[in-house]
Design a protein around this motif. Structure first.
Motif, PDB file in Angstrom:
ATOM      1  N   SER A 149     -38.715  -5.313 -23.760  1.00 58.12           N
ATOM      2  CA  SER A 149     -38.152  -5.033 -25.089  1.00 58.12           C
ATOM      3  C   SER A 149     -38.677  -6.003 -26.149  1.00 58.12           C
ATOM      4  O   SER A 149     -38.492  -5.776 -27.345  1.00 58.12           O
ATOM      5  CB  SER A 149     -36.625  -5.092 -25.031  1.00 58.12           C
ATOM      6  OG  SER A 149     -36.230  -6.216 -24.270  1.00 58.12           O
TER       7      SER A 149
ATOM      8  N   ASP B 123     -41.674  -3.945 -27.265  1.00 64.77           N
ATOM      9  CA  ASP B 123     -41.249  -2.636 -27.758  1.00 64.77           C
ATOM     10  C   ASP B 123     -39.729  -2.642 -27.930  1.00 64.77           C
ATOM     11  O   ASP B 123     -38.977  -2.293 -27.011  1.00 64.77           O
ATOM     12  CB  ASP B 123     -41.677  -1.547 -26.761  1.00 64.77           C
ATOM     13  CG  ASP B 123     -41.300  -0.158 -27.253  1.00 64.77           C
ATOM     14  OD1 ASP B 123     -40.664  -0.051 -28.320  1.00 64.77           O
ATOM     15  OD2 ASP B 123     -41.634   0.824 -26.563  1.00 64.77           O
TER      16      ASP B 123
ATOM     17  N   THR C  96     -37.808  -0.678 -29.179  1.00 65.94           N
ATOM     18  CA  THR C  96     -37.095   0.608 -29.037  1.00 65.94           C
ATOM     19  C   THR C  96     -36.557   0.803 -27.613  1.00 65.94           C
ATOM     20  O   THR C  96     -35.834   1.750 -27.351  1.00 65.94           O
ATOM     21  CB  THR C  96     -38.023   1.807 -29.355  1.00 65.94           C
ATOM     22  OG1 THR C  96     -39.030   1.902 -28.332  1.00 65.94           O
ATOM     23  CG2 THR C  96     -38.680   1.678 -30.713  1.00 65.94           C
TER      24      THR C  96
END
Ligand SMILES: Cc1cc2nc3c(=O)[nH]c(=O)nc-3n(C[C@H](O)[C@H](O)[C@H](O)COP(=O)(O)OP(=O)(O)OC[C@H]3O[C@@H](n4cnc5c(N)ncnc54)[C@H](O)[C@@H]3O)c2cc1C
Length: 512
Positions: free
Chosen positions: A378, A381, A383
């Protein structure tokens, strides 16, 4: 006329590379994937509401040649900078490796590391052509002899002394390679990790670790941790888009039930597939990226194989030993002595920590003190988790596929507790930030990702199952004994990991 020139079973990264390469050369290609998404083990899975993680969380060895050839940058694939590997120690003096630099080890280890790494990188470079070409056949014609000669020449060009050293180290156990040079236990554990992860191996295991280690060092970054910008999603997206832009049709949620064979005993040939829903699709070539045992026994059927070949396939070593552990965290973990959470963290603080964990698993028992590598996907990324929250992704060894109790609920629960306790020893705020977790044993990976034994490489990367013997010498050039049927997945040369090379080599061989 067949519906397609080539039909590929499985949209893992190798299936997609193979498909894109064939379509670029004008072939009409269909890819059929059983799962709802493309990417195989690199795709994201939801394991808790709002939290996702891939099974394979880094791609340190994804072939640069393949990425360039398929112009994956155009489809959004860019690797961030190489990230550090940190070997955690309980006393908080961690080892940190990045490039030629190591910190936290003894002064003599710090001084020795650049030469050690340079040496391995020279060997990895000498093998580049071996990996990026079809493995030559054993004892055949001039063409194969030439490939042997070319590969031999690259190794010869290392120079007399280096060549001798190269041949010497090739068969060493990881432990022998490393303790000739290094003395710091945490560094020893850390350096052996990439030779043994994914296989039924520990630092003392003979013969099989060095070649896979050198394969992992094939990129210019030399084996350092690499994640695509935007995480594994970006790799899967780029490969899928490159394939589709080349004209490939991809159908997900389509499970192949069987490979169709036509002709009499003397002239049988693969002519297409039947899907689970009964649909029949014909193709001039059926190319399977499923593992060899799945391909030959579940999808083809032993009745189409010579008994000797069939026996050899049955004997392929395919029991996985790595579990996957995902955690949903309400905020970033605090690791004692660490301020920057990028990179990968190893809990494998010595040779013996790995070896003892392995000893139990050899006899079908999950390790009492598991060793592991973890990252926070995470971070690259966001998301993958709700805002401000995180995903922890861990590869945990050793979790034997053939666990004595068949991975009973009690064994699973006990192994989860051991993993959590181990992590807690290094992440003091873990209990406070932990929201949920998921354990995938090799049995779960087999069931959910259709891989025999849930094996990292679709089959051990052992000397007897590598190079011109992968998966066996009668199918090591991607063609199988059944005309019209080919392999292109991790179970073929050069092997597993997110490399893209098997798919690339297979396509080039099929196009010859
Ligand atoms: C726990 C674990 C962690 C790993 N972590 C890493 C890592 O961090 N870095 C790394 O480089 N490597 C890692 N690996 C290894 C790497 O993920 C694999 O070697 C690689 O994904 C193999 O790619 P592939 O395309 O050959 O096969 P796969 O990714 O296995 O794809 C094959 C595809 O074929 C499909 N398929 C199978 N049968 C059928 C059928 N009958 N019909 C239709 N479709 C079918 C499957 O659903 C699957 O999508 C890991 C492996 C494991 C098990």
């Amino acid at each position: 006329m067949s519906d397609y020139d080539a039909l590929i079973i499985g949209a893992g990264h190798n299936g997609l590379v193979c498909a894109a390469m064939l379509a670029k050369k004008g072939q009409r290609v269909l890819v059929l994937e059983a799962l709802p998404q493309t990417g195989g083990l690199a795709q994201m899975r939801s394991f808790h509401a709002g939290f996702r993680a891939p099974i394979a969380h880094s791609a340190p060895a994804f072939s640069k040649r393949v990425a360039d050839k398929l112009a994956l940058k155009k489809y959004g694939l860019e690797f961030g900078s190489a990230q550090p590997t940190v070997g955690l120690s309980e006393n908080g003096t961690h080892i940190r490796l990045l490039g030629d630099e190591v910190t936290g080890a003894s002064p003599s280890d710090i001084a020795a590391y650049p030469d050690y790494r340079k040496k391995l990188r020279r060997y990895a470079k000498a093998l580049d052509g071996v990996w990026h070409n079809t493995a030559p056949r054993l004892g055949t014609g001039l063409k194969d002899a030439l490939v042997y000669a070319q590969n031999g020449l690259k190794i010869r060009l290392l120079g007399k002394e280096d060549m001798g050293e190269f041949l010497r180290v090739l068969t060493l156990p990881m432990r022998d390679l490393i303790d000739e040079v290094f003395e710091t236990p945490e560094l020893q554990g850390l350096l052996s990790w990439d030779g043994v992860i994914g296989s039924k191996l520990a630092p003392r295991s003979p013969n099989n670790a060095i070649l896979p280690l050198l394969l992992k060092m094939n990129r210019p970054e030399g084996g350092d941790m690499l994640v695509p910008k935007g995480s594994m999603n970006a790799l899967v997206k780029a490969l899928s888009e490159a394939a589709m832009a080349a004209g490939v049709t991809i159908e997900t949620g389509q499970s192949v039930k069987q490979i169709l064979i036509e002709g009499k005993e003397t002239g049988q040939r693969a002519t297409g597939v039947e899907l689970a829903d009964g649909r029949l699709i014909t193709a001039d070539k059926v190319i399977s990226s499923a593992d060899p045992k799945t391909t030959f026994f579940k999808l083809l059927g032993p009745q189409y194989l010579e008994i000797e070949f069939s026996n050899r396939m049955k004997r392929l070593r395919t029991d996985g030993f790595v579990a996957k552990f995902h955690m949903a965290l309400s905020k970033a973990p605090e690791i004692t002595g660490i301020s920057d959470l990028t990179g990968r963290f190893l809990i494998a603080p010595s040779f013996d920590a790995i070896e003892f964990a392995y000893d139990e698993a050899k006899y079908g028992t999950p390790s009492t003190h598991p060793v592991m590598e973890f990252t926070l996907p995470s971070l690259s990324d966001p998301t993958l988790a709700p805002p401000g929250q995180h995903v922890l992704s861990a590869h945990v060894m050793y979790a034997p596929y053939s666990e004595k109790t068949g991975w009973s609920e009690a064994t699973r629960a006990q192994f989860e507790t051991r993993i959590l306790d181990t992590l807690q020893g290094y992440i003091p705020n873990l209990a406070e930030i932990r929201q949920a977790h998921e354990l995938l044993t090799p049995v779960d990976i087999e069931r959910e990702y259709h891989i025999t034994g849930g094996h990292w490489h679709h089959g051990e990367m052992a000397l007897e199952q590598m190079l011109m013997m992968r998966p066996t010498y009668q199918a090591a050039q991607y063609a199988t004994p059944v005309p019209g049927l080919y392999l292109c997945g991790a179970g073929t040369h050069p092997g597993g990991g997110l490399l893209g090379i098997a798919g690339w080599n297979a396509a080039r061989q099929i196009l010859k």
